[in-house]
Design a protein around this motif. Structure first.
Motif, PDB file in Angstrom:
ATOM      1  N   ALA A  37       0.831  -1.207   0.000  1.00  0.00           N
ATOM      2  CA  ALA A  37       0.000   0.000   0.000  1.00  0.00           C
ATOM      3  C   ALA A  37       0.868   1.259   0.000  1.00  0.00           C
ATOM      4  CB  ALA A  37      -0.937  -0.003   1.194  1.00  0.00           C
ATOM      5  N   ALA A  38       1.845   1.327   0.868  1.00  0.00           N
ATOM      6  CA  ALA A  38       2.726   2.494   0.934  1.00  0.00           C
ATOM      7  C   ALA A  38       3.541   2.621  -0.342  1.00  0.00           C
ATOM      8  CB  ALA A  38       3.651   2.391   2.145  1.00  0.00           C
ATOM      9  N   ALA A  39       3.978   1.496  -0.884  1.00  0.00           N
ATOM     10  CA  ALA A  39       4.778   1.519  -2.106  1.00  0.00           C
ATOM     11  C   ALA A  39       3.977   2.035  -3.291  1.00  0.00           C
ATOM     12  CB  ALA A  39       5.318   0.120  -2.398  1.00  0.00           C
ATOM     13  N   ALA A  40       2.731   1.641  -3.412  1.00  0.00           N
ATOM     14  CA  ALA A  40       1.892   2.094  -4.527  1.00  0.00           C
ATOM     15  C   ALA A  40       1.704   3.610  -4.466  1.00  0.00           C
ATOM     16  CB  ALA A  40       0.544   1.383  -4.506  1.00  0.00           C
ATOM     17  N   GLN A  41       1.535   4.145  -3.271  1.00  0.00           N
ATOM     18  CA  GLN A  41       1.386   5.592  -3.125  1.00  0.00           C
ATOM     19  C   GLN A  41       2.697   6.310  -3.422  1.00  0.00           C
ATOM     20  OE1 GLN A  41      -0.170   5.956   0.834  1.00  0.00           O
ATOM     21  NE2 GLN A  41      -2.282   5.908   0.116  1.00  0.00           N
ATOM     22  N   ALA A  42       3.806   5.796  -2.912  1.00  0.00           N
ATOM     23  CA  ALA A  42       5.107   6.434  -3.104  1.00  0.00           C
ATOM     24  C   ALA A  42       5.525   6.417  -4.570  1.00  0.00           C
ATOM     25  CB  ALA A  42       6.168   5.747  -2.249  1.00  0.00           C
ATOM     26  N   ALA A  43       5.162   5.361  -5.282  1.00  0.00           N
ATOM     27  CA  ALA A  43       5.544   5.250  -6.686  1.00  0.00           C
ATOM     28  C   ALA A  43       4.585   5.998  -7.588  1.00  0.00           C
ATOM     29  CB  ALA A  43       5.586   3.772  -7.089  1.00  0.00           C
ATOM     30  N   ASP A  44       3.592   6.649  -7.020  1.00  0.00           N
ATOM     31  CA  ASP A  44       2.559   7.337  -7.787  1.00  0.00           C
ATOM     32  C   ASP A  44       1.987   6.381  -8.826  1.00  0.00           C
ATOM     33  OD1 ASP A  44       0.876   9.428  -8.410  1.00  0.00           O
ATOM     34  OD2 ASP A  44       2.238  10.244  -9.918  1.00  0.00           O
ATOM     35  N   SER A  45       1.709   5.179  -8.359  1.00  0.00           N
ATOM     36  CA  SER A  45       1.221   4.105  -9.222  1.00  0.00           C
ATOM     37  C   SER A  45      -0.175   4.403  -9.732  1.00  0.00           C
ATOM     38  CB  SER A  45       1.204   2.793  -8.429  1.00  0.00           C
ATOM     39  OG  SER A  45       0.567   1.777  -9.148  1.00  0.00           O
ATOM     40  N   SER A  46      -0.497   3.834 -10.888  1.00  0.00           N
ATOM     41  CA  SER A  46      -1.854   3.963 -11.405  1.00  0.00           C
ATOM     42  C   SER A  46      -2.791   2.987 -10.711  1.00  0.00           C
ATOM     43  CB  SER A  46      -1.873   3.740 -12.916  1.00  0.00           C
ATOM     44  OG  SER A  46      -1.397   2.460 -13.227  1.00  0.00           O
ATOM     45  N   VAL A  47      -2.256   2.171  -9.800  1.00  0.00           N
ATOM     46  CA  VAL A  47      -3.103   1.309  -8.984  1.00  0.00           C
ATOM     47  C   VAL A  47      -3.821   2.218  -7.992  1.00  0.00           C
ATOM     48  CG1 VAL A  47      -3.152  -0.536  -7.288  1.00  0.00           C
ATOM     49  CG2 VAL A  47      -1.593  -0.686  -9.213  1.00  0.00           C
ATOM     50  N   LEU A  48      -5.125   2.323  -8.138  1.00  0.00           N
ATOM     51  CA  LEU A  48      -5.876   3.282  -7.328  1.00  0.00           C
ATOM     52  C   LEU A  48      -6.400   2.696  -6.032  1.00  0.00           C
ATOM     53  CD1 LEU A  48      -7.862   5.090 -10.146  1.00  0.00           C
ATOM     54  CD2 LEU A  48      -5.763   5.808  -9.011  1.00  0.00           C
ATOM     55  N   ASN A  49      -6.505   1.387  -5.970  1.00  0.00           N
ATOM     56  CA  ASN A  49      -7.080   0.769  -4.789  1.00  0.00           C
ATOM     57  C   ASN A  49      -6.193  -0.373  -4.312  1.00  0.00           C
ATOM     58  OD1 ASN A  49      -9.749   2.169  -4.706  1.00  0.00           O
ATOM     59  ND2 ASN A  49      -9.859   1.305  -6.740  1.00  0.00           N
ATOM     60  N   CYS A  50      -5.835  -0.325  -3.062  1.00  0.00           N
ATOM     61  CA  CYS A  50      -5.096  -1.402  -2.420  1.00  0.00           C
ATOM     62  C   CYS A  50      -5.953  -1.835  -1.240  1.00  0.00           C
ATOM     63  CB  CYS A  50      -3.733  -0.902  -1.967  1.00  0.00           C
ATOM     64  SG  CYS A  50      -2.758  -2.181  -1.155  1.00  0.00           S
ATOM     65  N   LEU A  51      -6.597  -2.976  -1.395  1.00  0.00           N
ATOM     66  CA  LEU A  51      -7.612  -3.393  -0.434  1.00  0.00           C
ATOM     67  C   LEU A  51      -7.146  -4.572   0.414  1.00  0.00           C
ATOM     68  CD1 LEU A  51     -10.493  -3.382  -3.047  1.00  0.00           C
ATOM     69  CD2 LEU A  51      -9.876  -1.523  -1.483  1.00  0.00           C
ATOM     70  N   PRO A  52      -7.144  -4.432   1.734  1.00  0.00           N
ATOM     71  CA  PRO A  52      -6.817  -5.587   2.580  1.00  0.00           C
ATOM     72  C   PRO A  52      -7.933  -6.618   2.467  1.00  0.00           C
ATOM     73  CG  PRO A  52      -7.507  -3.729   3.933  1.00  0.00           C
ATOM     74  CD  PRO A  52      -7.462  -3.244   2.524  1.00  0.00           C
ATOM     75  N   ALA A  53      -7.549  -7.869   2.297  1.00  0.00           N
ATOM     76  CA  ALA A  53      -8.546  -8.927   2.103  1.00  0.00           C
ATOM     77  C   ALA A  53      -8.034 -10.225   2.695  1.00  0.00           C
ATOM     78  CB  ALA A  53      -8.834  -9.104   0.609  1.00  0.00           C
ATOM     79  N   ALA A  97      -4.071 -13.705   4.711  1.00  0.00           N
ATOM     80  CA  ALA A  97      -4.294 -12.261   4.580  1.00  0.00           C
ATOM     81  C   ALA A  97      -3.488 -11.750   3.395  1.00  0.00           C
ATOM     82  CB  ALA A  97      -3.869 -11.547   5.850  1.00  0.00           C
ATOM     83  N   VAL A  98      -4.137 -10.948   2.540  1.00  0.00           N
ATOM     84  CA  VAL A  98      -3.495 -10.422   1.337  1.00  0.00           C
ATOM     85  C   VAL A  98      -3.924  -8.971   1.119  1.00  0.00           C
ATOM     86  CG1 VAL A  98      -3.373 -12.685   0.196  1.00  0.00           C
ATOM     87  CG2 VAL A  98      -5.383 -11.235  -0.155  1.00  0.00           C
ATOM     88  N   HIS A  99      -3.311  -8.318   0.157  1.00  0.00           N
ATOM     89  CA  HIS A  99      -3.742  -7.013  -0.329  1.00  0.00           C
ATOM     90  C   HIS A  99      -4.089  -7.183  -1.794  1.00  0.00           C
ATOM     91  CE1 HIS A  99      -1.735  -5.447   3.262  1.00  0.00           C
ATOM     92  NE2 HIS A  99      -2.585  -4.441   3.135  1.00  0.00           N
ATOM     93  N   ALA A 100      -5.289  -6.794  -2.175  1.00  0.00           N
ATOM     94  CA  ALA A 100      -5.718  -6.845  -3.564  1.00  0.00           C
ATOM     95  C   ALA A 100      -5.446  -5.490  -4.191  1.00  0.00           C
ATOM     96  CB  ALA A 100      -7.204  -7.192  -3.650  1.00  0.00           C
ATOM     97  N   LEU A 101      -4.609  -5.471  -5.228  1.00  0.00           N
ATOM     98  CA  LEU A 101      -4.335  -4.245  -5.948  1.00  0.00           C
ATOM     99  C   LEU A 101      -5.265  -4.210  -7.155  1.00  0.00           C
ATOM    100  CD1 LEU A 101      -0.441  -4.308  -5.890  1.00  0.00           C
ATOM    101  CD2 LEU A 101      -1.979  -3.093  -4.364  1.00  0.00           C
ATOM    102  N   VAL A 102      -6.094  -3.184  -7.224  1.00  0.00           N
ATOM    103  CA  VAL A 102      -7.084  -3.080  -8.279  1.00  0.00           C
ATOM    104  C   VAL A 102      -6.703  -1.934  -9.203  1.00  0.00           C
ATOM    105  CG1 VAL A 102      -9.527  -2.752  -8.809  1.00  0.00           C
ATOM    106  CG2 VAL A 102      -8.858  -3.938  -6.695  1.00  0.00           C
ATOM    107  N   LYS A 103      -6.504  -2.286 -10.473  1.00  0.00           N
ATOM    108  CA  LYS A 103      -6.124  -1.285 -11.456  1.00  0.00           C
ATOM    109  C   LYS A 103      -7.147  -1.276 -12.577  1.00  0.00           C
ATOM    110  CE  LYS A 103      -2.470   0.102 -14.569  1.00  0.00           C
ATOM    111  NZ  LYS A 103      -1.109  -0.157 -15.048  1.00  0.00           N
ATOM    112  N   GLY A 104      -7.727  -0.135 -12.831  1.00  0.00           N
ATOM    113  CA  GLY A 104      -8.667  -0.012 -13.945  1.00  0.00           C
ATOM    114  C   GLY A 104      -7.901   0.169 -15.235  1.00  0.00           C
ATOM    115  N   VAL A 105      -8.265  -0.582 -16.262  1.00  0.00           N
ATOM    116  CA  VAL A 105      -7.567  -0.480 -17.535  1.00  0.00           C
ATOM    117  C   VAL A 105      -8.403   0.220 -18.599  1.00  0.00           C
ATOM    118  CG1 VAL A 105      -6.064  -2.443 -17.134  1.00  0.00           C
ATOM    119  CG2 VAL A 105      -8.286  -2.797 -18.194  1.00  0.00           C
ATOM    120  N   ALA A 106      -9.694   0.420 -18.327  1.00  0.00           N
ATOM    121  CA  ALA A 106     -10.555   1.084 -19.300  1.00  0.00           C
ATOM    122  C   ALA A 106     -11.748   1.698 -18.593  1.00  0.00           C
ATOM    123  CB  ALA A 106     -11.033   0.098 -20.347  1.00  0.00           C
TER     124      ALA A 106
END
Length: 108
Positions: A37-53, A97-106
């Motif tokens: 989660a922290a890495a996706a934010q720091a990298a300014d990733s296009s992954v908009l949602n990091c969901l604990p699951a 326990a995992v983190h689901a990274l959700v990236k919209g492609v369209a």
């Protein structure tokens, strides 16, 4: 020795996108921060949602190279179709326990 990419690139293996600069940066940030989660934010990733699951089920899929993973997110269910190789590499199993990274492609 630090390897750097000077300019954009995308590596294709057998016609499929495999690795690009965005993924490399995200992997470097994960290694530095220890948190997806922290890495996706720091990298300014296009992954908009990091969901604990939590993994609820790992089931077969009609495509022989894929697996359907059922994830629980509080009171919601998320289905993820990923490769068998990824399931084995990550050691995914019910209860994990995992983190689901959700990236919209369209956007339609």
């Amino acid at each position: 020795m630090k390897t750097a990419v000077d300019g954009p690139f995308w590596l294709n293996v057998e016609g499929r996108g495999f690795l690009g600069t965005g993924r490399i940066e995200l992997l470097e940030h994960i290694a530095e921060m220890g948190s997806i989660a922290a890495a996706a934010q720091a990298a300014d990733s296009s992954v908009l949602n990091c969901l604990p699951a939590r993994v609820l089920e790992v089931n077969g899929d009609p495509h022989p190279g894929h697996v359907l993973v059922r994830l629980g997110l509080r009171d919601q269910i998320l289905l993820a179709r990923i490769t068998r190789r990824s399931v084995e590499h990550l050691g995914l199993a019910p209860g994990m326990a995992v983190h689901a990274l959700v990236k919209g492609v369209a956007i339609t």
